[in-house]
Design an enzyme around this catalytic site. Structure first.
Site, mmCIF file in Angstrom:
data_model
loop_
_atom_site.group_PDB
_atom_site.id
_atom_site.type_symbol
_atom_site.label_atom_id
_atom_site.label_comp_id
_atom_site.label_asym_id
_atom_site.label_seq_id
_atom_site.Cartn_x
_atom_site.Cartn_y
_atom_site.Cartn_z
ATOM 1 N N HIS A 1 30.773 -23.463 -31.454
ATOM 2 C CA HIS A 1 30.184 -24.784 -31.215
ATOM 3 C C HIS A 1 30.701 -25.808 -32.226
ATOM 4 O O HIS A 1 31.177 -26.888 -31.850
ATOM 5 C CB HIS A 1 28.659 -24.681 -31.297
ATOM 6 N N GLU A 2 30.587 -25.484 -33.502
ATOM 7 C CA GLU A 2 30.991 -26.457 -34.522
ATOM 8 C C GLU A 2 32.489 -26.727 -34.476
ATOM 9 O O GLU A 2 32.929 -27.838 -34.768
ATOM 10 C CB GLU A 2 30.557 -25.979 -35.908
ATOM 11 N N HIS B 1 37.181 -32.289 -31.460
ATOM 12 C CA HIS B 1 36.940 -33.677 -31.050
ATOM 13 C C HIS B 1 37.456 -34.639 -32.122
ATOM 14 O O HIS B 1 38.035 -35.690 -31.812
ATOM 15 C CB HIS B 1 35.440 -33.867 -30.823
ATOM 16 N N HIS C 1 33.228 -29.532 -32.168
ATOM 17 C CA HIS C 1 33.157 -30.829 -32.835
ATOM 18 C C HIS C 1 34.445 -31.105 -33.617
ATOM 19 O O HIS C 1 34.961 -32.235 -33.624
ATOM 20 C CB HIS C 1 31.981 -30.857 -33.822
#
Length: 675
Positions: free
Chosen positions: A465-466, A472, A469
């Site tokens: 998940h991290e 992104h 980020h």
């Protein structure tokens, strides 16, 4: 500070390191305040030059000049707040306490400047390219939204409110961290930890020794209500101690009462919203998000709640049947794992030997990014992070060009905030020729030296998940810093990170990283299939727990100006009851006293963003499956149309460009078993 002292301040010199990585080995706490002072002064001088420019306002001398201003302040702030959240100290906390209201006052001086706003109003946008035109539009919207058109009396009250709220937020963050550390539970006997693995017991013994309790065992806490050890602890009293220590944080029984700070912040935010022309703080926050209105958010959360609670109650019945007695909140995770094992033959705690950190990172997280986007990762031990546990990787595109730096800081420590997050240290911008440097922080218990770091399945999810980020931020391809990377609406920012979770059990990925740390044996395919089949088990709990926090956030921030919430615990209980998610067995993922997202972070009135973004995520997973899954063509399309564009185009338009249409809610309802 003298000129020589300023010259010697590493925060005020251009970094000689690759990608402008800060020279952490030279930065000391005493450098921050002088650096902030110079950065404030430089930025104000740059703003004065813009607002007093005798030439007519145009894009170059106003909008682009604004983007070029404040670069030193942004740099110092990014470095400082990364350190203060990841490796704080009493000295850094004192600096944070002093700087937070100064930053608020500084930004007010700019955002409430009527003359500056007037210059932006005069810019002729005809003939500007799409990104430049959007830049002007966003500045104009921000000036209005933040109060630049108000009278002087209203502006003065806004300044007072913003300064006070900044101070209270900083105090909530610091007190919450202190409460998290003090809530760690000390056990005298190893028998009390029966059910934990030998590695987990060794980590607890090491944590106790570090606090002067040699021969005992310390279970440290993570930020959410549910604690990972509750899945495994056989001793019911041990589970109860750990659970109650978690959910009572901030109530002032044995720690600092953060509840009172929450009440103050909620009421002051309501007053500020009224001055700015909004009915509530939630209305104010929603005004620049992708959600069309507060009503649409309330409708969505309300739509999910009854089905989630119904599923949770069905799960509770199954747990009681498994236990042979009525269950308490501290029993839920323990018996949930037993039901998962009996129904699906999946024992999550027993899978930890297959999830060793180095393999999860290199052969899972990084491997997926290589297959999708052609990225390669080279660890750079020659580049120093801000802490010995913070490791640095250089990332290259498939053509060999450098993309940026990634810093992974995975272990918990008393000086680090709880939870997991990503933040930038350098933000990509073509205007300056900068590439991204991003950080992932997790809070995994650190094993004794020489022992492997074995992850829970949830921690594996957090790693993926991290890093979503991080991608992104790393893939950002914009001209103006304002639009870089994750500088998107809050209810969109979780979307790319949630998409990256889809690769955790993807056949080619999981077979590559999920291998026993001692034997190298792959996680059996039948176990992986059982994990996939068991995905819906526990969704009632997970969705209800999440909605409890999201609806509690809305209750605090839909307060009318002047309303008195009264006792915060009574307010919390009433809010959950009124929202239909008040279950004694399932506390909200975050209770008011330790809800850092909304009282010490950027998610006030915005915790709904996770499930709002998940609508887009579920649609994206469907698209990947429809188009062949894990392939460079699919990864390149997702990168080009969505991950790289930051906020230079409307985020929902970016989604349409990627997906070919607007998102539908049905895939999410199916995923969470709500239909």
């Amino acid at each position: 500070m003298t000129v020589d002292e300023l010259r010697e301040n590493p925060l005020l010199r251009e970094s000689p390191l690759p990608y402008r990585l800060p020279v952490f080995s030279e930065i000391r706490a005493e450098h921050y305040l002088p650096a902030f002072e110079k950065a404030f002064a430089d930025h104000l001088a740059e703003i004065e030059a813009i607002r007093n420019n005798p030439e007519p306002a145009d894009f170059a001398n106003t909008a682009e000049a604004m983007e070029r201003s404040g670069t030193l302040l942004r740099h110092v702030a990014l470095v400082f707040f990364n350190i203060s959240s990841s490796d704080t100290s009493e000295q850094l906390q004192a600096i944070e306490t002093a700087i937070a209201p100064r930053l608020s006052e500084h930004m007010d001086a700019i955002q409430l400047d009527s003359k500056l706003y007037e210059r932006f109003s005069q810019i002729d946008t005809a003939g500007l390219d799409r990104e430049s035109g959007r830049l002007v539009e966003k500045y104009r919207e921000e000036f209005i939204r933040m109060g630049a058109a108000l009278d002087d009396q209203a502006k003065q009250r806004l300044r007072e409110l913003n300064s006070t709220l900044s101070e209270l937020s900083t105090k909530f963050s610091q007190d919450s961290l202190a409460n998290l550390n003090s809530a760690a539970v000390l056990f005298d006997e190893v028998a009390e930890l029966a059910g934990l693995s030998s590695n987990e017991i060794a980590a607890a013994a090491s944590a106790a020794e570090q606090t002067g309790n040699l021969g005992k065992y310390l279970l440290t806490l993570i930020q959410p209500s549910a604690q990972p050890a509750l899945e495994s602890l056989h001793n019911r009293q041990s589970r109860r101690r750990l659970h109650e220590a978690s959910i009572s944080r901030g109530q002032g029984l044995t720690d600092t009462r953060t509840l009172d700070l929450a009440v103050q912040m909620a009421t002051l935010r309501a007053e500020r919203a009224q001055i700015l022309g909004f009915e509530s703080h939630a209305d104010f926050e929603t005004s620049d998000q992708t959600a069309p209105s507060l009503a649409s958010i309330n409708s969505m959360l309300g739509q999910f709640a009854p089905a989630a609670v119904k599923n949770a109650l069905a799960e509770a019945a199954a747990l009681a049947e498994e236990a042979g007695h009525s269950i308490e909140p501290w029993d839920w995770s323990y018996y949930s794992e037993k039901v998962r094992k009996s129904r699906y033959d999946v024992d999550l705690p027993a899978l930890k030997p297959y999830f060793e950190l180095e393999r999860v990172l290199n052969d899972g997280v990084f491997y997926a990014a290589n297959k999708l986007y052609g990225l390669s990762f080279t660890e750079r031990p020659d580049l120093q992070g801000y802490h010995p546990d913070a490791r640095v990787w250089e990332i290259h595109n498939d053509d060999g060009s450098g993309l940026g730096l990634f810093i992974g800081d995975y272990y918990t420590r008393d000086s680090k905030n709880g939870g997991a997050w990503m933040n930038p240290l350098v933000e990509q911008s073509d205007l300056f020729g900068w590439q991204s440097v991003v950080v992932n922080n997790l809070n995994i218990p650190k094993p004794p030296a020489g022992e492997p770091t074995l992850l829970s399945y949830d921690e594996v999810v957090t790693c993926f998940h991290e890093f979503g980020h991080a991608l992104h931020g790393l893939f950002s391809d914009v001209r103006y810093p304002r639009f870089s990377g994750t500088e998107v609406p809050r209810d969109f920012v979780e979307y790319p990170s949630q998409v990256n979770e889809m690769w955790i059990l993807w056949p080619e990925i999981v077979s590559n990283y999920a291998r026993h740390y001692e034997t190298g044996e792959p996680l059996p395919e039948e176990t992986i299939e059982k994990l996939r089949a068991a995905k819906l088990w526990g969704e009632g709990f997970a969705t209800t727990e999440y909605l409890g926090a999201a609806l509690l956030d809305q209750a605090w921030h839909q307060l009318a100006p002047g309303a008195e919430p009264g006792d915060p615990l009574a307010f919390e209980a009433a809010a959950l009851e009124n929202a239909g998610v008040s279950l004694d067995l399932i506390p909200p993922r975050y209770r008011t006293g330790y809800f850092n997202h909304i009282f010490a972070g950027g998610y006030s009135a915005g915790y709904y963003a996770y499930i709002w973004s998940e609508v887009l995520d579920a649609e994206t997973v469907e698209w990947f499956k429809e188009n062949g899954g894990l392939s460079r063509a699919n990864g390149d399309h997702f990168r080009k149309e969505l991950l790289s564009v930051g906020n230079r185009i409307d985020p929902l338009q970016a989604f349409r460009n990627f997906r070919g249409r607007d998102a539908r809610i049905e895939p999410l309802l199916t995923r969470r078993g709500l239909n």
